[in-house]
Design an enzyme around this catalytic site. Sequence first.
Site, PDB file in Angstrom:
ATOM      1  N   ASP A 545       0.787  -1.507  -0.213  1.00  0.00           N
ATOM      2  CA  ASP A 545      -0.209   0.142  -0.208  1.00  0.00           C
ATOM      3  C   ASP A 545       0.520   1.224  -0.097  1.00  0.00           C
ATOM      4  O   ASP A 545       1.420   1.154   1.327  1.00  0.00           O
ATOM      5  CB  ASP A 545      -1.277   0.064   1.516  1.00  0.00           C
ATOM      6  CG  ASP A 545      -2.016   1.418   1.311  1.00  0.00           C
ATOM      7  OD1 ASP A 545      -2.022   2.403   0.449  1.00  0.00           O
ATOM      8  OD2 ASP A 545      -2.754   0.868   1.965  1.00  0.00           O
ATOM      9  N   HIS A 546       0.980   1.755  -1.227  1.00  0.00           N
ATOM     10  CA  HIS A 546       1.363   3.087  -1.083  1.00  0.00           C
ATOM     11  C   HIS A 546       1.174   4.535  -0.011  1.00  0.00           C
ATOM     12  O   HIS A 546       2.380   5.063   0.135  1.00  0.00           O
ATOM     13  CB  HIS A 546       1.605   3.576  -2.998  1.00  0.00           C
ATOM     14  CG  HIS A 546       3.116   4.037  -3.229  1.00  0.00           C
ATOM     15  ND1 HIS A 546       3.725   5.149  -2.687  1.00  0.00           N
ATOM     16  CD2 HIS A 546       3.453   4.470  -4.275  1.00  0.00           C
ATOM     17  CE1 HIS A 546       4.624   5.603  -3.328  1.00  0.00           C
ATOM     18  NE2 HIS A 546       4.712   4.589  -4.367  1.00  0.00           N
ATOM     19  N   ARG A 547       0.568   4.529   0.516  1.00  0.00           N
ATOM     20  CA  ARG A 547       0.283   4.907   1.428  1.00  0.00           C
ATOM     21  C   ARG A 547       0.682   5.010   2.599  1.00  0.00           C
ATOM     22  O   ARG A 547       1.672   6.345   3.169  1.00  0.00           O
ATOM     23  CB  ARG A 547      -1.516   4.881   2.351  1.00  0.00           C
ATOM     24  CG  ARG A 547      -2.382   5.221   0.521  1.00  0.00           C
ATOM     25  CD  ARG A 547      -3.812   5.350   0.982  1.00  0.00           C
ATOM     26  NE  ARG A 547      -3.939   3.783   1.145  1.00  0.00           N
ATOM     27  CZ  ARG A 547      -5.261   3.623   1.690  1.00  0.00           C
ATOM     28  NH1 ARG A 547      -6.128   4.316   1.893  1.00  0.00           N
ATOM     29  NH2 ARG A 547      -5.753   2.439   2.665  1.00  0.00           N
TER      30      ARG A 547
END
Length: 573
Positions: A545-547
């Site tokens: 998850d790039h967040r």
Amino acid sequence: MAILDIKVPDIGDFDEVTVIELLVKPGDTVRADQSLLTVESDKASMEIPSSHAGVVKELKVALGDKVKQGSLVLLLEVAGEASAPNPAPATVEQAPAAAASVAPAAAAAPVAPTPAAPVAAAAAAGPVEVRVPDIGDFKDVTVIEVMVKVGDSVKLEQSLVTVESDKASMEIPSGAAGVVQELKVKLGDTVNIGDLLLILQGTTAAAPAAAAPAAAVAATPNVPAAPVAQAPAAPVAVAAPAAVAAAPALPAHNPTALALGLPHASPSVRKFARELGVPLAEVKGTGLKGRITDADIESFTRSVMSGAVQTAAIAAQQAAKPAAAGGGEGLGLIPWPKVDFAKFGPIERKEMSRIKKISGANLLRNAIMIPAVTNHDDADITDLEAFRVLTNKENEKSGVKVTMLAFLIKACVAALKKFPDFNSSLDGDAVVYKQYYHIGFAADTPNGLMVPVIKDADKKGIFQISQEMSELAKKARDGKLSPAEMSGATFTISSLGGIGGRYFTPIINAPEVAILGVCRSTMEPVWDGKAFQPRLMLPLSLTWDHRVIDGAAAARFNVYLAQILGDFRRVLL
Ligand code: CAO
């Protein structure tokens, strides 16, 4: 042909601003009034337009440069006659359109002595009409964000709405504290100075402070030098005195807050996002200081169109629908094709299993709501596989078969300990780091995909994990898994190793933030520096998850995991 110096025009009282975006490059043909670059102070972002049409010869600023009024921005080659009226320092100041967003041009003339009474009236408690204050020479600005709703308590100077012209965006702060009784504008409305924004009730007197500068402005004959940010004429002062007179209690707006640009994207980017229907709040900016650029909007759009990412709003809409509906309405796409398949040949229609429906809805949500990226790598498991085979041979009688997946679970635990971000979950704006290691594994069952969980995998040995896995996989296939056996995972592994394939892009099992996909190992020639050696290589696909996780961390995770699988003694380190 002549070369003009294009300089930073009068940008109000912004002493030094940072160049955060270059909108043109040498060789570009620009129109008069076309934006050349975006600059930003801590209060506002604004685009600097060109005073002339021409061809950009040379850029004199770079990203991150600090500039101020009069700084040379670029050299512009213009047609001969264009330079005539503007000799040598044909700076942008001479162009009336320049820095229209923040320059005080409009403030000059109309901010003449004004009836101070409406401003003074602001001190009164009770319902207060909050109107659009003096916004320089902005006209017909669009409301692009309404930050409050009826019933909200607002503080003095709290931002109420964001308006935007084609050159700048700014937040309009409240001139009083109180409770929003009625909103008079909505998204997309066009407003001008003096227009009613909302009515506040139970207001506390806020006027005196605000009224003061207004009075000062009114008393100052020469306002031009004062930028908008410092020319806080009450809205009433400039535009529509009649309307203003009727306005009971709007104090002058907060001057410093007025010119607030939204920090994360320039107006042109915001406009671009709006045209494409992209929610800026969901776009990760890759520009200077995390600013969102056109390229970010484009890549977000591509992700949405490819189905890899979907906006939260759309996801919510989709989640509310039955999983099988499959419509694309929320995306503004054309509807899902309705085809009479029987027209083309015999068909059989079967309802999806309950598990497929449930997992489908979950997968859809996870696929569209998580900005997911997958990194691929290979691990050399030659020695580990030899050890596994030997172990199974030596323990044939025990009845427990040690699987590669058991080693993978153990190796992942080591990597999760080293990279705790991968063992976390997002909770609003916070990241929750879990200090336990429960590893889910995808199990293929006749009814669909299930994910049983090996609890406390860090405290278990390979034999115990192998045994538990085989029991849980059997239960999954028999449809006998309890909810407890499928919950609490902190990380998931999806292994297709028993089947085949090279790499795939597994979907994260929310609220986890990463998942490891594993495919079938194959013997490959690997260069050892002198010769190619036959090595058993295991393909790894890590989706994250790039967040929460960055690409570099993901690459490190895979590299570390591969090192452990290459030499399992590293687990002990
Ligand atoms: N490379 C090469 N061979 C592998 C391997 C790999 N990465 N992983 C397993 N194998 C071999 C095993 O050694 C075994 O061989 P033997 O029978 O000769 O010992 C054979 O493949 C079958 O293994 P398995 O798949 O039954 O056992 P497992 O421990 O690897 O996996 C389970 C167990 C439950 C994960 C698996 O049965 C399963 O359901 N996999 C599918 C997961 C899935 O559907 N993922 C997709 C999710 S997204 O839709």
